[in-house]
Design a protein around this motif. Sequence first.
Motif, mmCIF file in Angstrom:
data_model
loop_
_atom_site.group_PDB
_atom_site.id
_atom_site.type_symbol
_atom_site.label_atom_id
_atom_site.label_comp_id
_atom_site.label_asym_id
_atom_site.label_seq_id
_atom_site.Cartn_x
_atom_site.Cartn_y
_atom_site.Cartn_z
ATOM 1 N N ILE A 184 -26.549 51.877 17.737
ATOM 2 C CA ILE A 184 -27.059 50.623 17.190
ATOM 3 C C ILE A 184 -26.592 49.444 18.023
ATOM 4 C CG2 ILE A 184 -27.230 51.506 14.841
ATOM 5 C CD1 ILE A 184 -24.637 49.987 14.224
ATOM 6 N N GLN A 185 -27.377 48.375 17.983
ATOM 7 C CA GLN A 185 -27.054 47.166 18.732
ATOM 8 C C GLN A 185 -27.171 45.958 17.817
ATOM 9 O OE1 GLN A 185 -29.717 47.002 22.078
ATOM 10 N NE2 GLN A 185 -28.863 48.809 23.067
ATOM 11 N N GLY A 186 -26.344 44.962 18.079
ATOM 12 C CA GLY A 186 -26.424 43.715 17.342
ATOM 13 C C GLY A 186 -25.770 43.775 15.976
ATOM 14 N N GLU A 187 -25.840 42.657 15.295
ATOM 15 C CA GLU A 187 -25.270 42.502 13.964
ATOM 16 C C GLU A 187 -26.376 42.160 12.981
ATOM 17 O OE1 GLU A 187 -22.053 42.991 13.139
ATOM 18 O OE2 GLU A 187 -21.602 43.552 15.214
ATOM 19 N N PRO A 188 -26.119 42.297 11.668
ATOM 20 C CA PRO A 188 -27.121 41.892 10.681
ATOM 21 C C PRO A 188 -27.475 40.412 10.854
ATOM 22 C CG PRO A 188 -25.352 43.129 9.637
ATOM 23 C CD PRO A 188 -24.901 42.860 11.038
ATOM 24 N N LEU A 189 -28.760 40.089 10.733
ATOM 25 C CA LEU A 189 -29.212 38.705 10.891
ATOM 26 C C LEU A 189 -29.096 37.980 9.553
ATOM 27 C CD1 LEU A 189 -32.342 39.326 13.148
ATOM 28 C CD2 LEU A 189 -30.014 38.709 13.844
ATOM 29 N N VAL A 190 -27.862 37.798 9.136
ATOM 30 C CA VAL A 190 -27.601 37.200 7.829
ATOM 31 C C VAL A 190 -26.572 36.085 7.959
ATOM 32 C CG1 VAL A 190 -28.152 39.307 6.560
ATOM 33 C CG2 VAL A 190 -25.793 38.891 7.269
ATOM 34 N N TYR A 191 -26.585 35.198 6.985
ATOM 35 C CA TYR A 191 -25.577 34.145 6.914
ATOM 36 C C TYR A 191 -24.205 34.787 6.742
ATOM 37 C CZ TYR A 191 -23.313 29.799 5.410
ATOM 38 O OH TYR A 191 -22.488 28.709 5.307
ATOM 39 N N PRO A 192 -23.145 34.204 7.309
ATOM 40 C CA PRO A 192 -21.793 34.745 7.083
ATOM 41 C C PRO A 192 -21.301 34.358 5.686
ATOM 42 C CG PRO A 192 -21.680 32.789 8.464
ATOM 43 C CD PRO A 192 -23.141 33.092 8.273
ATOM 44 N N TYR A 193 -21.549 35.209 4.711
ATOM 45 C CA TYR A 193 -21.333 34.836 3.309
ATOM 46 C C TYR A 193 -19.870 34.744 2.889
ATOM 47 C CZ TYR A 193 -26.316 35.149 2.445
ATOM 48 O OH TYR A 193 -27.668 34.914 2.473
ATOM 49 N N SER A 194 -18.962 35.250 3.696
ATOM 50 C CA SER A 194 -17.538 35.153 3.376
ATOM 51 C C SER A 194 -16.818 34.421 4.498
ATOM 52 C CB SER A 194 -16.933 36.545 3.185
ATOM 53 O OG SER A 194 -15.556 36.464 2.888
ATOM 54 N N ASN A 195 -16.115 33.332 4.160
ATOM 55 C CA ASN A 195 -15.459 32.506 5.171
ATOM 56 C C ASN A 195 -14.144 31.957 4.652
ATOM 57 O OD1 ASN A 195 -17.684 32.204 7.323
ATOM 58 N ND2 ASN A 195 -18.746 31.701 5.427
ATOM 59 N N ALA A 196 -13.122 32.019 5.493
ATOM 60 C CA ALA A 196 -11.826 31.444 5.126
ATOM 61 C C ALA A 196 -11.796 29.946 5.390
ATOM 62 C CB ALA A 196 -10.712 32.131 5.909
ATOM 63 N N ASN A 197 -12.465 29.511 6.461
ATOM 64 C CA ASN A 197 -12.524 28.084 6.809
ATOM 65 C C ASN A 197 -13.919 27.559 6.474
ATOM 66 O OD1 ASN A 197 -9.868 27.516 8.148
ATOM 67 N ND2 ASN A 197 -10.547 29.265 9.375
ATOM 68 N N TYR A 198 -14.057 27.031 5.297
ATOM 69 C CA TYR A 198 -15.368 26.611 4.821
ATOM 70 C C TYR A 198 -15.333 25.159 4.352
ATOM 71 C CZ TYR A 198 -13.145 27.604 0.314
ATOM 72 O OH TYR A 198 -12.289 27.618 -0.744
ATOM 73 N N ARG A 199 -16.524 24.588 4.269
ATOM 74 C CA ARG A 199 -16.725 23.237 3.750
ATOM 75 C C ARG A 199 -15.740 22.238 4.376
ATOM 76 N NH1 ARG A 199 -17.019 24.402 -2.038
ATOM 77 N NH2 ARG A 199 -14.887 23.585 -2.099
ATOM 78 N N GLU A 200 -14.898 21.574 3.556
ATOM 79 C CA GLU A 200 -13.985 20.554 4.072
ATOM 80 C C GLU A 200 -12.917 21.153 4.990
ATOM 81 O OE1 GLU A 200 -12.060 21.927 0.234
ATOM 82 O OE2 GLU A 200 -14.092 21.578 0.982
#
Length: 481
Positions: free
Chosen positions: A290-306
């Motif tokens: 397989i090649q590439g990553e899922p074409l999805v938003y990164p739904y989990s993030n430690a550094n988000y928003r502010e």
Amino acid sequence: MNFHSDTGFLPLTPHIHPWVKDLLKKKEVLAKRIKEEDSPINIHSLEPFVENIQSFQKVFQKYELNHCIYFARKANKCISLAKKAFDYGQGVDTASFRELKQCLDAGIPAKALLVTAAVKNRKLLELAVENQVTVVIDNRDEYQLLNHIAQEMQKEVTVVIRVSGFILNQKLLHSRFGFSMNEAQDLIEELHRQDGLLKYIGLHFHLNGYAVDERVAAIEQCIELIDRLQNEGIMTYSLDIGGGFLVNYLKDHSQWEAFQSELKLAVQGQRSPLTYQNDSLGIIKTAIGIQGEPLVYPYSNANYRELFLDRILKSDSEIFHKPIHKLIKQRNLELRIEPGRSLVDQAGVTVAAVVFRKWDTSGELLIGLEMNRSQLRSSSADFLLDPIHICLKSDDKKQKTCYGFLVGEYCLEQELILKRKLKFEKFPEVGDLIVFPNTAGYMMHFFESEAHQFKLAENLFYDRKEEILRSDREILSKSLT
């Protein structure tokens, strides 16, 4: 990880704001409104919207920066959100004639508005010039048309120049928008020499993706241009770094990591599918793997928003050898941002009714909803959050856990509301409700369609104090009285 390979399900548990938890208890209210509106409905709350504005403000205050937060209205079309942004001393970024006209009609003054539309036709620019709304110029044709309209109307209009072509690690950051640095400098010098009706006030950029180092490189290269212009006696008053501030949708990062790794195994046939007909969500399967990553938003993030904004501002500039926030403050620039998704984080949910249960030819359980896939769609290949099942009846004979897929109204084989297999603690009944959390940012409005002549979803607002649902129009009218 609690996972049974034969179910094809992995949990992706979303954050749920207290107002949503309160709303979920109002089963009868929701069911009644769904029936009245012919399902689905989008329900919003201004409470988290205000919280998000304040969270960004705290970062600017921490570094003592002049600033303005322009709500990117394209993320959600409810005018009440735009009006609330202004009520809290911020602005609105508009991307079309109707977005701008609605804001002006709602009493939002021109000084709080910005036009950044990807395509700015004469009708839009005439409205902007007539009301003296700041315009972000993206190309020469746009500049010439705006200048021509300003001459016709004999009105001044402030302009911001969009720039791109930044260099990071000796590589060009590609973009189809904006002027190169040299082209931008030439245009700004031209505006200064002409001393006409278009008044230059600042620079603007918007980067695709979510890399902090790219934002830092763009800012410091803009600062270099700002300094060159100042040496020529041309003042820059603002720097707009656009939007794209990450949101953290999920409670447990380990669930996100597990889903991504297990999806790759499923695509390779090494485990049971996690998606309908083993949809790869953009992963490419080849003879050698397989090649590439899922074409999805990164739904989990430690550094988000502010937190994401803070990381950018405290980063050191390799060019100036100072933190980014000091570069901005030393030049007395107004730092502008255009968050959309991150301002409406937790500010809305979408609710739809179950209309049927059936099994397809492969034996997969399909739960039909009275909605279509355009009413929960963005550029992401799937919306990777577990929905909430509200049971309206109690039937002990059907209290059994089951796994299935949510499908919609369009007459297409690929009409999946969510592509991922879901777990239901109780077998869904006709009339039950499915609640999709945190949909206000780009999900409920960005691609919604009236194909098949289906009406668009009604947009409502929940007032926790009065325990009442009001329409977007009613909320706006209330704020104007």
